[in-house]
Design a protein around this motif. Structure first.
Motif, short mmCIF file in Angstrom:
data_model
loop_
_atom_site.label_atom_id
_atom_site.label_comp_id
_atom_site.label_asym_id
_atom_site.label_seq_id
_atom_site.Cartn_x
_atom_site.Cartn_y
_atom_site.Cartn_z
N LYS A 1 0.90 1.15 2.79
CA LYS A 1 0.65 2.15 4.18
C LYS A 1 -0.38 1.37 4.94
O LYS A 1 -0.81 0.33 4.77
CB LYS A 1 0.23 3.51 3.68
N CYS A 44 -4.12 2.33 3.55
CA CYS A 44 -4.57 2.47 2.20
C CYS A 44 -3.26 1.53 1.64
O CYS A 44 -2.44 1.32 2.14
CB CYS A 44 -4.48 3.80 1.86
N CYS A 52 -1.15 2.53 -0.79
CA CYS A 52 -0.13 3.38 -1.38
C CYS A 52 1.23 2.69 -1.06
O CYS A 52 1.17 2.16 0.30
CB CYS A 52 -0.23 4.80 -1.02
N THR A 109 0.54 9.12 -2.89
CA THR A 109 -0.91 9.41 -1.85
C THR A 109 -2.09 9.02 -2.84
O THR A 109 -2.05 8.76 -4.01
CB THR A 109 -0.85 10.82 -1.69
N CYS A 110 -3.07 8.88 -2.12
CA CYS A 110 -4.54 8.70 -2.45
C CYS A 110 -5.57 9.31 -1.64
O CYS A 110 -5.06 10.02 -0.65
CB CYS A 110 -4.62 7.25 -2.45
N CYS A 126 -5.02 8.79 2.42
CA CYS A 126 -3.75 9.43 2.96
C CYS A 126 -3.78 10.80 2.77
O CYS A 126 -2.78 11.29 3.46
CB CYS A 126 -2.50 8.56 2.62
ZN LIG Z 1 -2.82 6.36 0.33
#
Ligand SMILES: [Zn+2]
Lengths: 95, 481
Positions: free
Chosen positions: B20, B23, B25, B38-39, B42
């Motif tokens: 992304k 980040c 991901c 996700t993290c 995000c």
């Molecule tokens: Zn993320």
């Protein structure tokens, strides 16, 4: 300085009671007035700055790393449904 | 009164990076289970720190260069503040004052004329999550999947210089072609990696003022529907204006079943974004040398390639435009010319345009999804040159190659379409002449139309494996004897 507190509250997505509106209106005005003092400074020779870290060109390689599990991602959500975050309906489709 | 449409396009292109924008991901979320990519960054959790993706920035800059933009040597990100459930942080990281690219243009052909539309800006931003609308326990709800949240986007904004749906479509298609050539996005409208948002309004013909209102069209997933939606809006707005009213300033969606646009009023949202510099992302400074190097390492773009094809292969502008529609197709053409000892670009162009491109268009599949290699087509052409198969069988074999990915020799064996040898063909011709002596006599007496019948007999005897020209030559020769 006069503040349109209803507009500010709407932009901030906050619901304020009439009493809170009155209190915050006063407080926010005072803060803005305080900042007005800064405008008295002569900044003619000062370059505008948008970031105070002094860093530049910070970036990372395009390498994917593992993400959170679905369970962890949803853990703090007030409402979930089938792996999704659930919220009140957002669209009002007309016609 | 006569009205002139005033159309501007905002186009989002989702970049095909592996991770992304801010980040790590995976950005390859298509078809994944919801909320598995996700993290904290995000999902917009407090305290998470975004760090920009190098490749995404370079991709955005390359697109700017390809659109003839001024690439800013100093650039930064800003926060665009608004509340909407698909936006986890309450703001979107975007670019406001100093985007990567400003002031460019796109040049393209529409109905044989070259059109040039100015590009206001091409800035980078992060994608939002995806909302789905559902009913859970008899209550209308919205469901959010944040897999898409934070995937890198470039938004390309045109000047409102477009005055017809044809030009709008041409502009968007050219942008898609350029982004695909650059290899920065697959620009698949159905999958949402290219999103076109036309804003449409009308003004009295001859006026140069921008209309006082603007209708934004959203959620359209094909070029054809973009065109239809614009056409529909022109008619709808004309009717409103003719009544002396002004169309409402609003966002409308496209209903592909009813063939009409519809008001898509989301819950009231303030368009007061209060942009301010993103404090978590330090600014970017680039040197002229860096931009020059990016440019030098870019692939040949559609216009350049087309010009080179016209020059190097002496093909028509039309053929070259078709061959360069897609970068893979262009490479396929060039590689076949190289693999085929006789060269003959025109013949190969005809095969590719007439057989391959037609099939690709019919089946709506990209060339890259086929198992077809240029050497196979070159081999097939060689086999027809050597008389091993007829041109008609070669076309059949080519079709099978496209669907099966097998090579020419294999398919020729599999389907038994080897052309028969001239010796064998001679025997058949003699036999046909013998068996049809009456018809042959008629032919000799001047009834030339029976010739086709005799050829038909030869093809029947050979199950169509006779080369038509050789068969005709032999037939004439043998009858004259
Ligand atoms: Zn993320």
């Amino acid at each position: 300085m006069k503040i349109d507190i209803a507009h500010v509250a709407k932009l901030a997505n906050l619901k304020l009671t009439p009493k809170e509106e009155k209190d915050f209106e006063k407080q926010l005005s005072a803060i803005l007035d305080y900042f007005k003092d800064l405008q008295k400074l002569n900044t003619e020779k000062v370059e505008p700055i948008s970031n105070i870290t002094g860093l530049q060109n910070v970036s990372r390689e395009d390498e994917p790393k593992p993400s959170l599990s679905q369970e962890d991602a949803l853990k703090n959500a007030p409402k979930i449904h089938n792996g999704f975050f659930e919220v009140d309906a957002i669209f009002q489709e007309n016609e | 009164m006569k009205y002139e449409p005033v159309i501007g396009l905002e186009i989002h292109i989702e970049l095909n990076t592996k991770s992304k924008m801010f980040c790590s991901c995976s950005a390859e979320y298509f078809g994944a289970d919801p909320n598995t990519h996700t993290c904290p960054v995000c999902l917009g959790l407090p305290g998470a720190l975004p760090v920009a993706n190098k490749v995404a920035i370079a991709s955005a800059q390359k697109l700017g260069i390809a659109l003839h933009c001024e690439n800013l040597l100093s650039s930064k990100f800003d926060r665009k503040n608004y509340f909407y459930p698909d936006l986890a942080k309450g703001y979107q990281i975007s670019q406001y004052q100093e985007p990567f690219s400003l002031k460019g243009y796109i040049e393209f052909d529409v109905n044989g004329e070259t059109v040039k539309i100015d590009v206001t800006r091409a800035h980078m931003e992060e994608d939002t999550g995806k909302l789905a609308h559902a009913e859970v326990e008899n209550k209308k709800v919205s469901l959010i999947d944040f897999n898409r949240s934070g995937v890198p986007l470039v938004e390309i904004v045109s000047e409102p210089q477009i005055h017809s749906s044809d030009v709008a479509k041409g502009y968007a298609q050219k942008l898609q072609q350029i982004a695909r050539y650059l290899g920065i996005s697959d620009c698949d409208m159905e999958k949402g990696s290219m999103r076109i948002e036309p804003n449409v309004s009308l003004r009295p013909a001859g006026s140069n003022d921008l209309p006082q209102y603007k209708v934004e069209l959203k959620n359209i997933n094909s070029f054809r529907f973009v065109q239809k939606a614009i056409e529909y809006e022109i008619t709808r707005q004309t009717e409103i204006l003719e009544k002396g009213e002004t169309p409402a300033l609003e966002t409308r969606g496209w209903d592909e079943i009813k063939n009409k646009t519809f008001s898509q009023r989301a819950k009231e949202m303030a368009h007061d974004y209060r942009y301010f510099p993103e404090p978590d992302l330090p600014p970017y400074l680039f040197t002229k040398e860096y931009v020059a190097e990016l440019k030098a390492n870019m692939p040949e773009l559609p216009d350049e390639k087309r010009a080179r094809f016209i020059r190097d292969y002496q093909l028509s502008t039309y053929d070259c435009a078709l061959l360069t529609t897609d970068i893979d197709l262009a490479a396929f053409f060039e590689d076949t010319v190289k693999a085929y000892p006789k060269g003959e670009p025109k013949r190969i162009a005809n095969w590719i345009i007439g057989e391959l491109l037609r099939r690709l268009n019919e089946s709506q599949t990209p060339l890259s999804s086929l198992n077809l290699v240029p050497a196979s087509l070159a081999e097939l052409l060689l086999l027809t040159d050597e008389g091993k198969i007829t041109t008609a069988s070669a076309k059949e074999i080519f079709e099978k190659m496209i669907t099966s990915g097998k090579n020419a020799q294999e398919l020729i064996k599999e389907f038994g379409v080897e052309a028969i040898t001239t010796d064998k063909l001679e025997e058949v011709v003699e036999m046909v002449i013998k068996q049809n002596d009456k018809v042959v006599a008629e032919y000799k007496a001047g009834k030339e139309q029976v010739f086709g019948y005799l050829i038909g007999q030869i093809q029947r005897q050979t199950q169509g494996k006779a080369d038509p020209k050789t068969a005709a030559d032999l037939l004439v020769k043998k009858i004259k004897k």
